[in-house]
Design a protein around this motif. Sequence first.
Motif, PDB file in Angstrom:
ATOM      1  N   ALA A 274       0.870  -1.246  -0.112  1.00 28.01           N
ATOM      2  CA  ALA A 274      -0.026   0.015  -0.100  1.00 28.01           C
ATOM      3  C   ALA A 274       0.889   1.207   0.071  1.00 28.01           C
ATOM      4  O   ALA A 274       2.070   1.202   0.500  1.00 28.01           O
ATOM      5  CB  ALA A 274      -1.030  -0.001   1.293  1.00 28.01           C
ATOM      6  N   THR A 290      -6.057   5.419   3.839  1.00 28.92           N
ATOM      7  CA  THR A 290      -5.924   6.328   2.493  1.00 28.92           C
ATOM      8  C   THR A 290      -4.458   6.456   1.992  1.00 28.92           C
ATOM      9  O   THR A 290      -3.717   6.326   2.583  1.00 28.92           O
ATOM     10  CB  THR A 290      -6.118   8.163   2.966  1.00 28.92           C
ATOM     11  OG1 THR A 290      -5.251   8.437   3.797  1.00 28.92           O
ATOM     12  CG2 THR A 290      -7.552   8.226   3.501  1.00 28.92           C
ATOM     13  N   GLU A 291      -4.585   6.537   0.825  1.00 30.08           N
ATOM     14  CA  GLU A 291      -3.440   6.248  -0.162  1.00 30.08           C
ATOM     15  C   GLU A 291      -2.881   7.631  -0.628  1.00 30.08           C
ATOM     16  O   GLU A 291      -3.429   8.771  -0.135  1.00 30.08           O
ATOM     17  CB  GLU A 291      -3.591   5.626  -1.455  1.00 30.08           C
ATOM     18  CG  GLU A 291      -4.087   4.271  -1.217  1.00 30.08           C
ATOM     19  CD  GLU A 291      -3.001   3.371  -0.595  1.00 30.08           C
ATOM     20  OE1 GLU A 291      -2.019   2.650  -1.656  1.00 30.08           O
ATOM     21  OE2 GLU A 291      -2.722   3.018   0.564  1.00 30.08           O
ATOM     22  N   LYS A 295      -6.893   8.244  -2.680  1.00 29.29           N
ATOM     23  CA  LYS A 295      -7.726   6.984  -2.704  1.00 29.29           C
ATOM     24  C   LYS A 295      -8.185   6.474  -1.107  1.00 29.29           C
ATOM     25  O   LYS A 295      -7.339   6.769  -0.192  1.00 29.29           O
ATOM     26  CB  LYS A 295      -7.209   5.896  -3.359  1.00 29.29           C
ATOM     27  CG  LYS A 295      -7.431   5.958  -4.971  1.00 29.29           C
ATOM     28  CD  LYS A 295      -6.964   4.606  -5.562  1.00 29.29           C
ATOM     29  CE  LYS A 295      -7.111   4.785  -7.189  1.00 29.29           C
ATOM     30  NZ  LYS A 295      -6.546   3.559  -7.747  1.00 29.29           N
ATOM     31  N   LEU A 297      -9.586   3.393   1.120  1.00 31.08           N
ATOM     32  CA  LEU A 297      -9.567   2.227   0.639  1.00 31.08           C
ATOM     33  C   LEU A 297     -10.146   1.315   2.108  1.00 31.08           C
ATOM     34  O   LEU A 297      -9.921   1.676   2.995  1.00 31.08           O
ATOM     35  CB  LEU A 297      -8.186   1.413   0.598  1.00 31.08           C
ATOM     36  CG  LEU A 297      -7.305   2.088  -0.809  1.00 31.08           C
ATOM     37  CD1 LEU A 297      -5.809   1.260  -0.824  1.00 31.08           C
ATOM     38  CD2 LEU A 297      -8.118   1.934  -1.917  1.00 31.08           C
ATOM     39  N   TRP A 299      -9.983  -2.911   3.659  1.00 34.95           N
ATOM     40  CA  TRP A 299      -9.559  -4.084   3.618  1.00 34.95           C
ATOM     41  C   TRP A 299     -10.242  -5.108   4.559  1.00 34.95           C
ATOM     42  O   TRP A 299     -10.588  -4.629   5.607  1.00 34.95           O
ATOM     43  CB  TRP A 299      -7.939  -4.363   3.888  1.00 34.95           C
ATOM     44  CG  TRP A 299      -7.163  -3.536   3.004  1.00 34.95           C
ATOM     45  CD1 TRP A 299      -6.438  -4.103   1.925  1.00 34.95           C
ATOM     46  CD2 TRP A 299      -6.543  -2.175   3.328  1.00 34.95           C
ATOM     47  NE1 TRP A 299      -5.760  -3.142   1.390  1.00 34.95           N
ATOM     48  CE2 TRP A 299      -5.783  -2.097   2.113  1.00 34.95           C
ATOM     49  CE3 TRP A 299      -6.831  -1.194   4.212  1.00 34.95           C
ATOM     50  CZ2 TRP A 299      -5.224  -0.760   1.951  1.00 34.95           C
ATOM     51  CZ3 TRP A 299      -6.317   0.011   4.089  1.00 34.95           C
ATOM     52  CH2 TRP A 299      -5.500   0.305   2.988  1.00 34.95           C
ATOM     53  N   PRO A 306      -8.912  -6.841  -0.424  1.00 36.93           N
ATOM     54  CA  PRO A 306      -9.661  -5.707  -0.727  1.00 36.93           C
ATOM     55  C   PRO A 306     -11.193  -5.813  -0.732  1.00 36.93           C
ATOM     56  O   PRO A 306     -11.883  -6.649  -1.014  1.00 36.93           O
ATOM     57  CB  PRO A 306      -9.202  -5.410  -2.142  1.00 36.93           C
ATOM     58  CG  PRO A 306      -7.821  -6.002  -2.090  1.00 36.93           C
ATOM     59  CD  PRO A 306      -8.017  -7.157  -1.539  1.00 36.93           C
ATOM     60  N   TRP A 308     -13.342  -2.480  -0.764  1.00 38.53           N
ATOM     61  CA  TRP A 308     -13.766  -1.320  -1.607  1.00 38.53           C
ATOM     62  C   TRP A 308     -12.691  -0.372  -1.750  1.00 38.53           C
ATOM     63  O   TRP A 308     -11.719  -0.294  -0.865  1.00 38.53           O
ATOM     64  CB  TRP A 308     -15.235  -0.993  -1.331  1.00 38.53           C
ATOM     65  CG  TRP A 308     -15.296  -0.524   0.163  1.00 38.53           C
ATOM     66  CD1 TRP A 308     -15.926  -1.178   1.119  1.00 38.53           C
ATOM     67  CD2 TRP A 308     -15.051   0.708   0.813  1.00 38.53           C
ATOM     68  NE1 TRP A 308     -15.901  -0.297   2.112  1.00 38.53           N
ATOM     69  CE2 TRP A 308     -15.377   1.124   1.931  1.00 38.53           C
ATOM     70  CE3 TRP A 308     -14.236   1.951   0.156  1.00 38.53           C
ATOM     71  CZ2 TRP A 308     -14.990   1.940   2.850  1.00 38.53           C
ATOM     72  CZ3 TRP A 308     -14.010   2.894   0.957  1.00 38.53           C
ATOM     73  CH2 TRP A 308     -14.441   3.030   2.271  1.00 38.53           C
ATOM     74  N   SER A 309     -12.743   0.491  -2.827  1.00 45.17           N
ATOM     75  CA  SER A 309     -12.013   1.705  -2.945  1.00 45.17           C
ATOM     76  C   SER A 309     -12.837   2.608  -3.648  1.00 45.17           C
ATOM     77  O   SER A 309     -13.690   2.517  -4.388  1.00 45.17           O
ATOM     78  CB  SER A 309     -10.811   1.380  -3.534  1.00 45.17           C
ATOM     79  OG  SER A 309     -10.880   1.180  -4.871  1.00 45.17           O
ATOM     80  N   ASP A 311     -12.469   6.899  -5.266  1.00 40.92           N
ATOM     81  CA  ASP A 311     -11.262   7.864  -5.506  1.00 40.92           C
ATOM     82  C   ASP A 311     -11.777   9.358  -5.983  1.00 40.92           C
ATOM     83  O   ASP A 311     -11.090  10.340  -6.531  1.00 40.92           O
ATOM     84  CB  ASP A 311     -10.568   7.448  -6.996  1.00 40.92           C
ATOM     85  CG  ASP A 311     -11.496   7.013  -8.042  1.00 40.92           C
ATOM     86  OD1 ASP A 311     -12.689   7.472  -7.912  1.00 40.92           O
ATOM     87  OD2 ASP A 311     -10.930   6.732  -9.181  1.00 40.92           O
ATOM     88  N   LYS A 314      -9.506  12.106  -4.414  1.00 40.31           N
ATOM     89  CA  LYS A 314      -7.976  12.000  -4.873  1.00 40.31           C
ATOM     90  C   LYS A 314      -7.303  13.593  -4.626  1.00 40.31           C
ATOM     91  O   LYS A 314      -8.001  14.703  -4.878  1.00 40.31           O
ATOM     92  CB  LYS A 314      -7.770  11.661  -6.233  1.00 40.31           C
ATOM     93  CG  LYS A 314      -8.258  10.166  -6.262  1.00 40.31           C
ATOM     94  CD  LYS A 314      -7.917   9.829  -7.621  1.00 40.31           C
ATOM     95  CE  LYS A 314      -6.366   9.473  -7.981  1.00 40.31           C
ATOM     96  NZ  LYS A 314      -6.208   8.969  -9.152  1.00 40.31           N
ATOM     97  N   GLY A 345     -18.261   3.008   0.974  1.00 43.29           N
ATOM     98  CA  GLY A 345     -17.443   4.232   0.719  1.00 43.29           C
ATOM     99  C   GLY A 345     -18.121   5.443   0.057  1.00 43.29           C
ATOM    100  O   GLY A 345     -17.759   6.472  -0.107  1.00 43.29           O
TER     101      GLY A 345
END
Length: 384
Positions: A274, A290-291, A295, A297, A299, A306, A308-309, A311, A314, A345
Amino acid sequence: MQTSPISRSHPHGHRTLAVLGLAFTVLLAACSSGPDKPKPTELAPVAALMGTRAAWTAQVGAGHASLVPQVVSGRVFVASEAGTVAALNASNGQDVWRLDLKARIAAGVGSDGQTAAVVTRENELIAVADGRELWRVRLPARAFTAPLVAGKRVFVLTADRTVIAFDGSNGARLWSQTRPAEPLVLSQSGVLLAVGDMLVAGLSGRLVGLNPQNGVVRWEAPVATSRGTNEVERLVDIVGPASRIGGSVCVRAYAAAVGCVDTTRGTMTWTRPAQGTTGVHGDDRLVFGTETDGKLLAWQRATGEPAWSVDRLKYRDLSAPLALGRVVAVGDGAGLVHLVSREDGSEMTRLSTDGSPILSAPVLAGDALVVQTRNGGVYAWRPQ
């Protein structure tokens, strides 16, 4: 020259690095001419699928990402960079006590409900109770993680990856545990928490279980390993906050991985690559994070698969999330709090603050959602 995600500085403090040596200063200067930052994604009109009402607001003074609110025993403990520490009544936001330490604060606040502790930029650990200073001691290194106050002791994680225990009544040093340290560390909150009769700390890319009585290591679980061709690329560290459900503790290794550890056995349950740079939170079923690109996410907590995610947020400089009931709350760089469904989400509603970035994860105070902004505003909402 393309700048790596590790070496790039961030205006809100999420990705700045502590410099331990001149070599990194030179490297950072050489890599400072990276591409322009992408523009935040435009927000659609708010969905407003759930009702909330403003409960209270307070002001503590401007802060940064290592000043994290903590809720204990019906109080919200907050601090400002300039030196204010306050305990707020979680029901109405009124001061229980407030103290100016007359020292710039680097990390805090930790508290057990009675004693509160912070670390100053001068490397002093200061303990406070009932609005008065109890003691202060000098630390051997800088600290960016809020002290942990538990069991009448104060535990500190310093930037050289040393865990130190102090007597909560007088600041006497009880023990220290040092792990091998890389030349670079993150100037960002790490992980230090109590799990049953154990102290759990993030040291480099490992989660480590310690005996809180003497600092003896009980186990180590690798979340991510150091890789790369230079010191910046090899930097790996555990960042806070963590998600604990019973003996399950899930964490993020900076820009490398997310994983969950079974602290009763000291073993990894799972780990998954990640790219985020802030911690995680979750419930008994899901873990949220969060990425770097914004994004959001989810888990599966049991397996790491995974769930869901999304975007649509962003490049909005998201904070670490908070799972509460049927929603997940996350702040952004424009001072907005996004409440999304824990199931998929989808947006539930959106809340506004003073417009300055929300740098640390929201917290739950009773039935109220609380955030602290960079400008020092403390905001609380309750569901309707």
